[in-house]
Scaffold this active site. Structure first.
Site, short mmCIF file in Angstrom:
data_model
loop_
_atom_site.label_atom_id
_atom_site.label_comp_id
_atom_site.label_asym_id
_atom_site.label_seq_id
_atom_site.Cartn_x
_atom_site.Cartn_y
_atom_site.Cartn_z
N GLU A 191 0.86 -1.41 -0.15
CA GLU A 191 -0.13 -0.23 0.63
C GLU A 191 0.79 1.26 -0.32
OE1 GLU A 191 -3.36 1.36 3.64
OE2 GLU A 191 -2.58 0.11 3.53
N LYS A 246 -9.11 2.58 -3.02
CA LYS A 246 -9.24 1.93 -1.47
C LYS A 246 -10.71 2.06 -0.53
CE LYS A 246 -7.17 0.74 3.55
NZ LYS A 246 -6.11 1.30 4.48
N CYS A 249 -5.60 -3.40 1.61
CA CYS A 249 -5.45 -3.28 3.27
C CYS A 249 -6.47 -3.56 4.27
CB CYS A 249 -4.35 -2.37 3.58
SG CYS A 249 -3.93 -2.51 5.46
#
Length: 638
Positions: A46, A115, A165
């Site tokens: 990330e 994300k 994540c």
């Protein structure tokens, strides 16, 4: 992409927080290294271009512009490579800042995946900088932005999606939807800080997500080089496939690349056989054009005994569970028919010994007297003193009722009745003995009001290595889904378990395990040893169980099974031997289906069974031509 295998990589590169040039240098170098290793897909952490722990610097325009320039530099300098790379960076769209994964292939940016779930609790404060993405896919300056699946034009099964994540740690991860809409691989660009116990939790999370999605999962974590002002990052990279961990990095190292060979053909088969694995909605598909390596020298290992756990601790637990399941099946049947007698033809071999062990456990569950277990030893022309003595010792050690019925006279009378020469040791000579034994125990069961407990195992059923209406038949078959390689371990487990409480029983069980597998239907050698060894006639059971697992459970082609068998049994069997016995397996499997079409009842224990009422339905008159041709082509190539 031969046999569905592609190589993937998870990389935590060397990095310096906010040093974009340095970070891009190392990302480019890692992509080239992975490409040299015939990798088709590589995933980076990330915000890997900038670093994760940049804080309010993410709001600096110069910093954001430089990150975007770095992305295009990575694309330009890897444009001639046959690989897909996924890197992380901050990305501005409509005046909002997103944490994205950028997918790069042959100099092009295929798409930006933002994300969706932004953590803002405990040590995380990402909402200070980043916007959670909840919109539909859109196009920004000609490049897709949003949730999408990337599909290889040449090999559609090579498809993947991206989440970042926290997306994995929520109750409904995006990867679920991606998988349901066709993504075979989910890639996670992560910056997961390390705290005590989190590593095991993360490992479990990744492996179980690969199982839930019936796919592969690549998890890439940031590590050394991130700021340790308030957190520590371990660079814990993981690659899993349908619940199995294929590769894992060592935590707290400077930089790592881990590789794994994903079997997309296997995953496709698993999804195809599950009619509950259904797509939920349309997600945009973005196509890319690469040619995955065709002739990979596979890195992944293939365990020789797929039915047997590799870990000794796992094996003990598995054996305990299997014996309990077998015994419960028999106990339930006995209770249902209000029966307190069980008859077993006890030969002193592996299968009948396991049937006796299971029956003893079943009687224990029902609190029945073991004298109700009637063990019948039936010596004939091929019986050796070793197996006969072992059968007697076993029956006595378990406190069962023992009967001896010498069937030689009865078989000779039958030879006379049908006009067979007793000196001709053909299939009639052998099968007359097997059928006489079955008749004896069936009639004894009638006498005592009991049932005949079958002894035949899964491997024998696959090969048809049973006399039709002989040992093929019983009133309840407890070993029907236990392959021969596992039978041996189950008996060994019982021997070890009883070694302290009953050393004599343990000694006999151990000798049974060490006795060559044989039907003992032909006369022994001059010195009284077993002359008829099953594995000399039909081949090693460990090979046949290997073939059976990958043929039946995973639907592999014979050529693919041959390829992985050479890896699994390297140094043990040469190529010609493996080919010979795989050809034998295919021919016998197809020719002997008629025996499996009329099997007695028996409990399903493992994931592979041949019951016509359960997992396997096949016409008895089908031909093996297609499968033999596939294997034959492999032999020509190899």
């Amino acid at each position: 992409m031969k046999d569905g295998f592609i190589r993937v990589a998870s990389c935590t590169p060397k990095m310096r927080i906010t040093d974009i040039d340095y970070n891009c240098d190392n990302i480019i170098s890692s992509i080239k290294t992975a490409c040299d290793n015939k990798t088709s897909l590589i995933v980076f952490p990330e915000l890997s271009i900038t670093g994760y722990t940049c804080g309010d610097l993410f709001l600096q325009k110069a910093f954001l512009d430089k990150a975007f320039e770095g992305l295009y530099r990575i694309a330009d300098e890897t444009a001639d490579l046959n690989i897909v790379a996924i890197v992380g960076l901050p990305y501005v769209n409509n005046e909002k800042l997103y944490n994205v994964g950028a997918v790069i292939c042959k100099g092009d940016i295929l798409g930006f995946v933002p994300k969706r779930f932004i953590p803002n609790y405990s040590e995380f404060y990402e909402l200070r900088h980043f916007t959670p993405y909840e919109g539909l896919i859109e196009t920004v300056d000609g490049t897709p932005f949003g949730n999408m699946i990337f599909v290889n034009e040449n090999y559609p099964e090579f498809s993947f999606a991206v989440e970042i994540c926290e997306d994995l740690w929520v109750p409904n991860p995006p990867s679920i939807g991606y998988a349901l809409n066709g993504a075979m691989i989910n890639c996670n660009l992560s910056a997961s800080d390390e705290v005590i116990g989190k590593g095991q939790y993360r490992r479990n999370l990744v492996t179980m997500q690969s199982a839930r999605t019936v796919g592969a999962y690549i998890y890439t974590d940031c590590g050394f080089g991130e700021s340790t002002q308030d957190m520590v990052f371990a660079g814990h990279d993981l690659i899993a496939e349908n619940g199995s961990l294929l590769a894992e990095s060592k935590k707290f190292t400077d930089a790592t690349i881990i590789y794994a060979d994903i079997d997309l053909q296997k995953l496709t088969h698993e999804r195809r056989r599950m009619n509950t694995f259904e797509g939920s909605s349309d997600i945009k598909k973005v196509y890319f054009n690469t040619l995955p390596e065709q002739e990979l020298k596979l890195m992944r290992k293939f365990y020789k005994h797929p039915f047997v756990p590799a870990s000794k601790d796992d094996l003990a637990d598995r054996c305990e569970e299997i014996l309990t399941m077998q015994a419960l099946g028999l106990a339930t049947r006995l209770k249902h028919i209000n029966c307190s007698k069980a008859v077993i033809g006890l030969s002193g071999g592996l299968d009948s010994t396991l049937a006796l062990i299971v029956t003893v456990h079943a009687f224990g569950m029902l609190e029945l007297d073991r004298k109700g277990i009637i063990c019948v030893t039936m010596p004939c022309f091929g019986t050796t003193s070793r197996t006969k003595n072992n059968s007697i010792s076993l029956a006595q050690a378990y406190g069962t009722t023992l009967k001896e019925v010498n069937i030689a006279d009865a078989v000779n009378i039958h030879f006379r009745d049908i006009g067979h020469d007793a000196d001709v040791h053909d299939v009639t000579y052998e099968n007359c003995q097997a059928r006489e034994r079955t008749q004896v125990i069936m009639d004894i069961a009638n006498q005592c009001g009991g049932i005949v407990v079958g002894t035949g195992d899964l491997s024998e059923l696959a090969l048809g290595w049973a006399t039709y209406n002989g040992d093929h038949m019983s009133m309840y078959g407890v070993n029907t889904s236990i392959p021969k390689t596992l039978v041996r371990h189950l008996v060994s487990f019982e021997a070890e378990r009883t070694s302290g409480s009953d050393p004599e029983l343990s000694k006999v069980l151990t000798d049974v395990v060490n006795t060559p597998v044989s039907p003992e239907l032909l006369p022994p050698t001059a010195d009284g040893q077993i002359s008829q060894k099953t594995e000399d006639l039909v081949g090693p059971y460990e090979l046949h169980d290997f073939f059976l697992y990958y043929f039946l459970r995973l639907g592999f082609t014979p050529s693919k099974i041959f390829r992985i068998a050479k890896i699994a049994f390297d140094g043990l069997y040469d190529t010609a031997t493996i080919y010979k016995w795989e050809e034998t397996f295919i021919k016998r499997f197809f020719a002997q289906q008629f025996k499996r079409s009329c099997l007695p009842d028996g409990p399903k224990v493992g994931t592979v069974t041949l019951s016509p009422r359960g997992d396997w339905r096949m016409p008895s008159d089908s031909t093996a031509k297609v499968w033999l041709q596939d294997l034959e082509m492999t032999n020509i190539v190899n």
